[in-house]
Every structure is written in C-alpha cells, then in structure tokens.
Design an enzyme around this catalytic site. Sequence first.
Site, PDB file in Angstrom:
ATOM      1  CD  GLN A  69      60.985   7.445 -63.816  1.00  0.00           C
ATOM      2  OE1 GLN A  69      61.779   6.521 -63.886  1.00  0.00           O
ATOM      3  NE2 GLN A  69      61.374   8.709 -63.726  1.00  0.00           N
ATOM      4  CG  HIS A 127      63.398   1.664 -62.461  1.00  0.00           C
ATOM      5  ND1 HIS A 127      64.325   1.998 -63.420  1.00  0.00           N
ATOM      6  CD2 HIS A 127      63.284   2.772 -61.677  1.00  0.00           C
ATOM      7  CE1 HIS A 127      64.733   3.248 -63.232  1.00  0.00           C
ATOM      8  NE2 HIS A 127      64.098   3.731 -62.172  1.00  0.00           N
ATOM      9  CE1 TYR A 187      72.039  10.493 -64.191  1.00  0.00           C
ATOM     10  CE2 TYR A 187      71.542   9.083 -62.332  1.00  0.00           C
ATOM     11  CZ  TYR A 187      71.376   9.406 -63.656  1.00  0.00           C
ATOM     12  OH  TYR A 187      70.557   8.653 -64.454  1.00  0.00           O
ATOM     13  CD  GLU A 223      68.998   5.632 -64.289  1.00  0.00           C
ATOM     14  OE1 GLU A 223      69.153   6.680 -63.611  1.00  0.00           O
ATOM     15  OE2 GLU A 223      68.094   4.822 -64.065  1.00  0.00           O
ATOM     16  CD1 TRP A 266      67.046   9.957 -66.070  1.00  0.00           C
ATOM     17  CD2 TRP A 266      66.745   7.782 -66.521  1.00  0.00           C
ATOM     18  NE1 TRP A 266      65.800   9.610 -65.610  1.00  0.00           N
ATOM     19  CE2 TRP A 266      65.593   8.276 -65.881  1.00  0.00           C
ATOM     20  CE3 TRP A 266      66.789   6.445 -66.912  1.00  0.00           C
ATOM     21  CZ2 TRP A 266      64.496   7.473 -65.608  1.00  0.00           C
ATOM     22  CZ3 TRP A 266      65.701   5.651 -66.640  1.00  0.00           C
ATOM     23  CH2 TRP A 266      64.565   6.157 -65.982  1.00  0.00           C
ATOM     24  CD  GLU A 282      62.406  11.878 -64.307  1.00  0.00           C
ATOM     25  OE1 GLU A 282      62.902  11.232 -63.364  1.00  0.00           O
ATOM     26  OE2 GLU A 282      62.551  11.559 -65.506  1.00  0.00           O
ATOM     27  CD1 TRP A 283      61.929   8.679 -60.017  1.00  0.00           C
ATOM     28  CD2 TRP A 283      60.140   7.425 -59.603  1.00  0.00           C
ATOM     29  NE1 TRP A 283      62.074   7.509 -60.734  1.00  0.00           N
ATOM     30  CE2 TRP A 283      60.986   6.722 -60.504  1.00  0.00           C
ATOM     31  CE3 TRP A 283      58.948   6.827 -59.204  1.00  0.00           C
ATOM     32  CZ2 TRP A 283      60.672   5.453 -60.992  1.00  0.00           C
ATOM     33  CZ3 TRP A 283      58.633   5.558 -59.698  1.00  0.00           C
ATOM     34  CH2 TRP A 283      59.495   4.890 -60.583  1.00  0.00           C
TER      35      TRP A 283
END
Length: 517
Positions: free
Chosen positions: A39, A145, A333, A404, A457, A464-465
């Site tokens: 990333q 990751h 989250y 995170e 995070w 971001e992916w």
Amino acid sequence: MARLFLLLLFSLLHSSVTGLRRSDFPPSFLFGAGSSSYQIEGAYLEDNKGLSNWDVFTHIKGASKGNIDDGSNGDMATDHYHRYKDDIEMMHSIGLTSYKFSLSWSRILPKGRFGGINQAGIKFYNNLINGLLEKGIQPLVTINHYDIPEELQERYNSWLNPEIQEDFTYFAELCFKMFGDRVKHWVTFNEPNLLAKLEYFIGGFPPNRCSEPNGKCDYGNSSTEPYIAAHNMILAHAKTNNIYRKNYKSKQGGSVGITIHMRWYEPLRNITEDHLAVSRALSFEAPWFLDPLFFGDYPHQMRQILGPNLPKFTAGEEKLLKNQIDFIGVNHYQTFYVKDCIYSLCDIDPYTSEALVSESTERNGIPIGKLTQDANTYVVPSSMEKLVMYLKERYNNIPLYITENGGLLGYAQIPNISTTVEEIINDTERINYIRDYLTYLSFAIRKGADVRGYFVWSLMDSFEWISGYTIKYGLFHVNFKSLKRTPKLSAKWYNKFIKGYEQIEIASEESLEHMVS
C-alpha cells in the site's frame, strides 16, 4: 423521558470518563500507527523485487477499469521505499512509540523459496528498522499482509496447497535471522480470517475464487476453499511460532502473534435464538483462527454447521497447534445487530451467511450508532470494550494489541470532486472516533484486560486495495501528484494525547445514546 435519562446517564458517567489521559494507560503501552508494504512502498520492480499477486492483479485491465475502482495500482503508491527516512521523521514528529508495518515477501524472496534472496530487499528493511529504533520507535513487524509472490500462485495455487506452509516458514525464518535481533514483536498474518473470505468466499481479492451466490468468479468453491486456505494459514502460523520458540526466542527475546479482523455483534432481538446467533457469528470471526492456536481445533459451532467442508487436523497437528501464540492482534472497525436464520426468515448477507445469521445496522428503525462516510459502518465505541473482554475471557487474558482502528471501515474520508484539501486535513470527526474508542479500551484495561498497544490505521493516505486512491485513512494527507505529506488534525491531536497534553473529556453523545438504546 429518554432525553432526561440520557442527561442523567451523562452526569453519572462524567466522573469516570472525564480526564482520561495518556497516564491512564500503562507506562509501557505502545501508541502507534500502521501501514502495509504494497500500500505504501511503490518501487514495484526496483532493485530486483519480484512480482507479487497484487502487482499482477492491479494491472489486469478488463472492458472498463479493471479490478480497482479508480483503475490505479501500487506501482508508486506513496513512494515509501525511497522516502522512508522522511517518513520516520514524520512518525517521530507526532510521538509514535511504535510502527506496525509489513514485509514485502516478493521484495525479499522474488520467487519464494524457488529463487535466491534479494539482498536489496534485506538492506531496505534493515535500514527501516534501524532508523525506527534510532528514533525510539519500536517496530511491530507483520510477515504477511495480503501480498505474496506471484510465483507461488502460478506454481501451486498458493493458499489452497499445503506446500505454501513450507514456503511461509522458510520466509519467516529468514526474517528472524535477518531482523530478529532488533524486532521484538512479530505478527505472522494480518487478518487471515478476512483474507480467506475476500480471496475465496466473496472473491474480490486475488486470486478471485468464489462461487454463487457469494460472488461472480470464473473459478472457485465458496463452500470449501476459504476453509482450506485458512487451514494452511493456521498451520503455517503454528509451525512458524514453533520454529521461533525452538531456535530464536531465547536469543532474541521476542514474541510471535497473529492479527485477526474482528467485528462485534449484538442480538437484534432479546430472545434466545438471537443470542445464540451472536455466539455463532462470533465463532466465525476471531475464534475461527484463534481456537485452533489455543485449543487445537475449530469452534464447535463451525464443526456443526460446516461438517465435512471444514478440514480436520491430524492428532500430530492438534498437538503442535495448542498454545502456539504469544499475543493477539485485533483489527476492529464494525458492529452489527444479528438475527437468527435457523428458525427465522432472513435476507442473508454473504459475509455472515455461513454462520446462519443475518446482519443489520438498525433495531426498530434506530441506527446502531453514528453513521460514518462508509454506508455500512457506524461508530459504536462500546464495542471495543466488549470485544476485548470477550477475548480476555475466552483466551485466558493473553496479551492483546489493537493493531488497527480509527481508519479502514471505521472513519474513512471519501472525498468527492469538490472536496478541498483543507476539508480532508480538518478531520475532527475522526478525532472524536479515536478518542471514544480509546475511552472504552481504557475501561477494559481497568477491568484487568492485558492490552499493550493501540495502532491507528493508517499512518498516511495510501493505496487502499480495490478502492485504489478513492478513500483516505491516513493521519497524514498525501498529495499523490507531489507525494507531499501533511499532518491532519487527527495527527496533531494524537501527538498531544501521546505526550500527555490532551485529555479525553467525555465519550461522545452518540456513544452515550447507543448505551441508552
């Protein structure tokens, strides 16, 4: 009446919440931020680095924009590979005591164990680790990751083949040899439970394997492949930790853990069926990976529901697995209500369908918390305390790090074409988010939970992916044309809090309203 009760509750809580400071956390508590190699690093083919699965995935172009929302990739990202010294200064400027980052497998072993060691990759991470330590910042290093050498996917289908266990342990042991004299906190995998679903259940991440109705993929079987991949990851972790304990722990004095993605769930209705639904949903979260590493087998709810689709461990593997973990990392989250789908009619969401539950963000028309810019994510700070206490009781209060929180799916910034840089930098809502979650984390610590660190995070806006650069989670804003880093208000607040200048005065009204509901 409800408002009056809320005000009364506010006054009762004020004495216990007001004045929360850095000193309310243990002196050795780590306050950090995180990133991952793909990333932020860029330099995707520089200095003999090999292709990763994400290098290949982001360059596939279909009829429109390909696999990434904005058609972008991580070829450059934030150019951390060349700017790591400045980025270390940036971390130091806001007082971080730790930095969570991951190693690029394909930068160190371009073709896995089938090729040679890339000394340029070793040098880069040595320089990064040394630079962090010089500034008093402890590295918390994630071995994997998401990104893996593309060679392993093409050679034997990566996580679907037990052979990858040998590749992973070879890579991990090399990292222990090269960096372990300075690294004291190792994470084998970041969110392997989420990764197994994204790669093999829903199919949104490479290698894009799934089956309907969970997703539309050319290949795959959502009923079996996520559990095969997870099985290999769990065994890879256990073997890695076993190697570290036998050959390195006494000399290097470090510890090895695993980071799990963990939602929290509440019953939609106050009935037995929905309370059991919560237990089932949670068993498919952290316990999916943690139960084998503590007790030698998967949760019994998973065995009951999945039957022969859930792989079995041999007697030798069960013996190897037990207690093969030194600490738990948690990425948190989201919180949902869940409803039983065994005895009730349901519209099942693919993410939780295997647990035979359906999820909801409302009860009787009232949201579970304050809505963020992510349409399916609400601020529910009390969940932080609840999930920590759940893990404390289930796993004998093993050391725990919140690895995170505060960004991805938590308080993302999703700018539109009219959003200004000033609006992005002035992220006051995110300050409230971090503050409230830290408040409830402190409650868990007061109740005896052995929590040792909290990581926002992420350190900076990054790739971001599958969302590409369309959303921003960083403490630092990145201009992706100039690559200039600018601290947001959240970075300045975090700096003051870490240094003891800022207090958490009160949990937000939204969190108090959630407690009332």
